[in-house]
Design a protein around this motif. Structure first.
Motif, PDB file in Angstrom:
ATOM      1  N   HIS A  26      -0.449   4.318   0.486  1.00  0.00           N
ATOM      2  CA  HIS A  26      -1.273   5.421   0.977  1.00  0.00           C
ATOM      3  C   HIS A  26      -0.742   6.056   2.261  1.00  0.00           C
ATOM      4  N   ALA A  27      -0.256   5.252   3.197  1.00  0.00           N
ATOM      5  CA  ALA A  27       0.320   5.751   4.442  1.00  0.00           C
ATOM      6  C   ALA A  27      -0.632   6.558   5.314  1.00  0.00           C
ATOM      7  N   CYS A  28      -1.750   5.951   5.702  1.00  0.00           N
ATOM      8  CA  CYS A  28      -2.606   6.545   6.740  1.00  0.00           C
ATOM      9  C   CYS A  28      -1.744   6.610   8.003  1.00  0.00           C
TER      10      CYS A  28
ATOM     11  N   GLN B  64      -4.878  -4.137  -0.247  1.00  0.00           N
ATOM     12  CA  GLN B  64      -5.071  -3.195   0.869  1.00  0.00           C
ATOM     13  C   GLN B  64      -5.992  -2.072   0.404  1.00  0.00           C
ATOM     14  N   ILE B  65      -5.738  -1.573  -0.854  1.00  0.00           N
ATOM     15  CA  ILE B  65      -6.727  -0.722  -1.526  1.00  0.00           C
ATOM     16  C   ILE B  65      -6.966  -1.407  -2.868  1.00  0.00           C
TER      17      ILE B  65
ATOM     18  N   CYS C 121       0.860  -1.184   0.000  1.00  0.00           N
ATOM     19  CA  CYS C 121       0.000   0.000   0.000  1.00  0.00           C
ATOM     20  C   CYS C 121       0.894   1.230   0.000  1.00  0.00           C
TER      21      CYS C 121
ATOM     22  N   ILE D 157       0.889  -1.082   7.916  1.00  0.00           N
ATOM     23  CA  ILE D 157       0.949  -1.958   6.727  1.00  0.00           C
ATOM     24  C   ILE D 157       1.961  -1.485   5.669  1.00  0.00           C
ATOM     25  N   PRO D 158       1.945  -0.186   5.267  1.00  0.00           N
ATOM     26  CA  PRO D 158       2.894   0.212   4.217  1.00  0.00           C
ATOM     27  C   PRO D 158       4.356  -0.040   4.603  1.00  0.00           C
TER      28      PRO D 158
ATOM     29  N   ARG E 109      -6.604  10.360   5.716  1.00  0.00           N
ATOM     30  CA  ARG E 109      -7.399   9.435   4.913  1.00  0.00           C
ATOM     31  C   ARG E 109      -7.709  10.016   3.527  1.00  0.00           C
TER      32      ARG E 109
ATOM     33  N   PHE F 258      -2.099   6.054  11.101  1.00  0.00           N
ATOM     34  CA  PHE F 258      -2.183   5.038  12.166  1.00  0.00           C
ATOM     35  C   PHE F 258      -1.689   3.676  11.713  1.00  0.00           C
ATOM     36  N   CYS F 259      -1.379   3.527  10.421  1.00  0.00           N
ATOM     37  CA  CYS F 259      -1.258   2.187   9.849  1.00  0.00           C
ATOM     38  C   CYS F 259       0.190   1.747   9.634  1.00  0.00           C
TER      39      CYS F 259
ATOM     40  N   HIS G 218     -11.371   1.811  -0.948  1.00  0.00           N
ATOM     41  CA  HIS G 218     -11.032   3.070  -0.264  1.00  0.00           C
ATOM     42  C   HIS G 218     -11.970   4.143  -0.828  1.00  0.00           C
TER      43      HIS G 218
HETATM   44  S1  SF4 Z   1      -5.268   1.748   6.391  1.00  0.00           S
HETATM   45 FE1  SF4 Z   1      -5.348   0.779   4.408  1.00  0.00          FE
HETATM   46  S2  SF4 Z   1      -5.120   2.476   2.982  1.00  0.00           S
HETATM   47 FE2  SF4 Z   1      -4.387   3.217   4.948  1.00  0.00          FE
HETATM   48  S3  SF4 Z   1      -2.175   2.818   4.898  1.00  0.00           S
HETATM   49 FE3  SF4 Z   1      -3.162   1.057   5.916  1.00  0.00          FE
HETATM   50  S4  SF4 Z   1      -3.435  -0.400   4.267  1.00  0.00           S
HETATM   51 FE4  SF4 Z   1      -3.063   1.566   3.296  1.00  0.00          FE
END
Ligand code: SF4
Length: 465
Positions: free
Chosen positions: A180-182, A222-223, A178, A187-188, A298, A184-185, A259
């Motif tokens: 996007h780099a929200c 993820q998106i 992903c 995952i990226p 977001r 709080f996340c 998303h």
């Molecule tokens: S919440 Fe979803 S869209 Fe946002 S950074 Fe994490 S994986 Fe990516």
């Protein structure tokens, strides 16, 4: 030079006596991890290993991990340490740590901390384990590499043997990572930047799964709506749905997670026009207050989300919609939380996956914001949304009472068949017949917020031999 086929390579392994060896996989986290574990299982079976559900019997143990919350990370570390005595008893045991705990940026620190782990694999990549197991087993390095590539490319065996003919609904990753780099996340940081898989690979995998008895495919990302944006001239997700729709024998298609900024009209129209694509959308709002959304980075407002839901409902009538919400994000005031409560009450969505904010090391929120909502307050907000959602879903589901709906049945659980409606509602039914993998019209006889009960519309015709 004589060209060797995939079959020849597999035969090399079978002949080397690896057939008796066993593997065990422990999977935690999202559907992406479940799909990744199936691929690892498949790769190991190509090498002649067979599955065991007992870790203590295995020659190879894979731990596919999740770190999206601290509790998930703690669980993975706990499980890993519980394997240590097995490794002490049997130094030949291969322990493979995989997934988000390892991430995509190298595992040097983990290697120092966990010397009893033999292989570290990034998410979605069985390669390091396959390479480790093939070292020294084939004639030369070049052969090892060729074998590894064959194993990775070969799409003709996706499911581990114990799931073949049993699994009705499978997940297929279409876009990894992903970008996007929200705030709080995590995952990226752990899954890397967005990378779309080639259409041919995806269709090959779907065909293969269908040949092994799968009826429903969920395309994952993820998106997921950003599928194809990194591939010039490739199809977008709507185009991919149209291609996958043509796979013969495939009955149902779903996709997640969407998303709000990328779910466009083209995609809505594809869902509306393609009969195999189910009317169920997973599109997280995360918060209902614009300042909190901005702090989360977001990229949309409460009003954007409201308009999106209206549009989805217009273009895809009777569509069910699921959302995700985080309560207690840093700085979230009572008034800001009330905005989230209000929009959930207003939009009346079918599912709300709720979470209390959990600080994750390395994220922007952890580095720059204060986790200042007390735990008991996070819990209070969580419960308030949970109660609201339970009431809403109870009312939505009550509308199904007496209706006839088509259900795809997946498995028998405690004597009852479990299946899903096109809108992804969970249905249980008592029947003696084998309903696995069948789509059958049923009449809903009872509804609750989390599931429904049904009876057959008509007795199934017995098969004559
Ligand atoms: S919440 Fe979803 S869209 Fe946002 S950074 Fe994490 S994986 Fe990516």
């Amino acid at each position: 030079m004589i060209a060797l086929t995939n079959h020849d390579y597999r035969q090399t392994w079978y002949n080397s006596g690896l057939m008796e060896k066993k593997y065990h996989i422990w999977t935690e986290g999202c559907q992406m991890n479940v799909a990744d574990s199936q691929r690892v299982g498949s790769s190991l079976e190509h090498l002649g290993y067979t599955f065991t559900d007992k870790a203590e019997e295995a020659d190879v143990i894979v731990l596919n991990t999740c770190v999206v919350r601290q509790s998930a990370e703690d669980k993975a570390i706990g499980r890993l340490h519980s394997l240590r005595p097995l490794k002490d008893q049997n130094p030949d045991l291969v322990i493979n740590l995989m997934g988000c705990l390892v991430g995509v940026r190298g595992a040097e620190k983990l290697r120092e901390k966990l010397p009893f782990v033999d292989v570290f694999s990034p998410p979605s990549d069985p390669g390091p384990l396959v390479s480790f197991l093939t070292q020294g087993e084939v004639r030369s390095l070049e052969d090892a590499e060729t074998t590894r590539r064959f194993l990775m490319m070969d799409e003709d065996l996706i499911l581990p043997a114990h799931e073949r003919g049993q699994l009705v609904s499978a997940h297929v990753p279409v876009v990894y990572g992903c970008s996007h780099a929200c705030t709080f996340c995590i995952i990226p940081f752990r899954r890397g930047v967005e990378r779309s898989r080639p259409v041919g690979d995806i269709v090959g995998e779907v065909r293969s799964l269908v040949a092994q008895g799968v009826k429903e495919i969920t395309l994952l990302g993820q998106i997921v709506d950003r599928y194809g944006t990194d591939v010039p001239d490739g199809p977008n997700l709507a185009g991919l749905l149209r291609v996958v729709h043509q796979v013969e024998g495939l009955e149902r298609i779903r996709f997640l997670t969407s998303h709000p900024s990328y779910f466009d009209e083209d995609l809505m129209e594809a869902v509306a026009e393609l009969p195999k694509v189910m009317p169920h959308i997973e599109v997280p709002i995360q918060a209902g207050d614009d300042t909190v959304l901005e702090n989360m980075k977001r990229g949309y407002t409460q009003d954007d989300y409201r308009r999106l839901v209206e549009k989805i409902r217009k273009v895809i009538p009777d569509c069910s919609i699921a959302t995700d919400i985080i309560v207690g994000f840093p700085g979230e005031t009572e008034e800001q939380f009330a905005q989230t409560h209000n929009i959930l009450a207003e939009l009346r969505l079918d599912v709300a996956h709720l979470a209390r904010y959990s600080s994750r090391e390395g994220t922007v929120a952890t580095r720059r914001m204060l986790d200042d909502v007390p735990e008991e307050e996070k819990m209070r907000r969580f419960r308030a949304l949970e109660d609201l959602q339970e009431q809403i879903v109870g009312e939505i589901n009550a509308r199904y009472l007496g209706q006839t709906v088509e259900v795809l049945f997946e498995e028998k659980v405690k004597g009852r068949w479990k299946g899903r409606t096109p809108t992804n509602k969970l249905v249980f039914l008592e029947a003696g017949d084998d309903l696995r993998g069948k789509i059958i019209p049923v009449t809903i006889t009872w509804t609750g917020p989390w599931s429904m009960q049904a009876r057959l519309v008509q007795q199934l015709t017995p098969i004559r031999l």
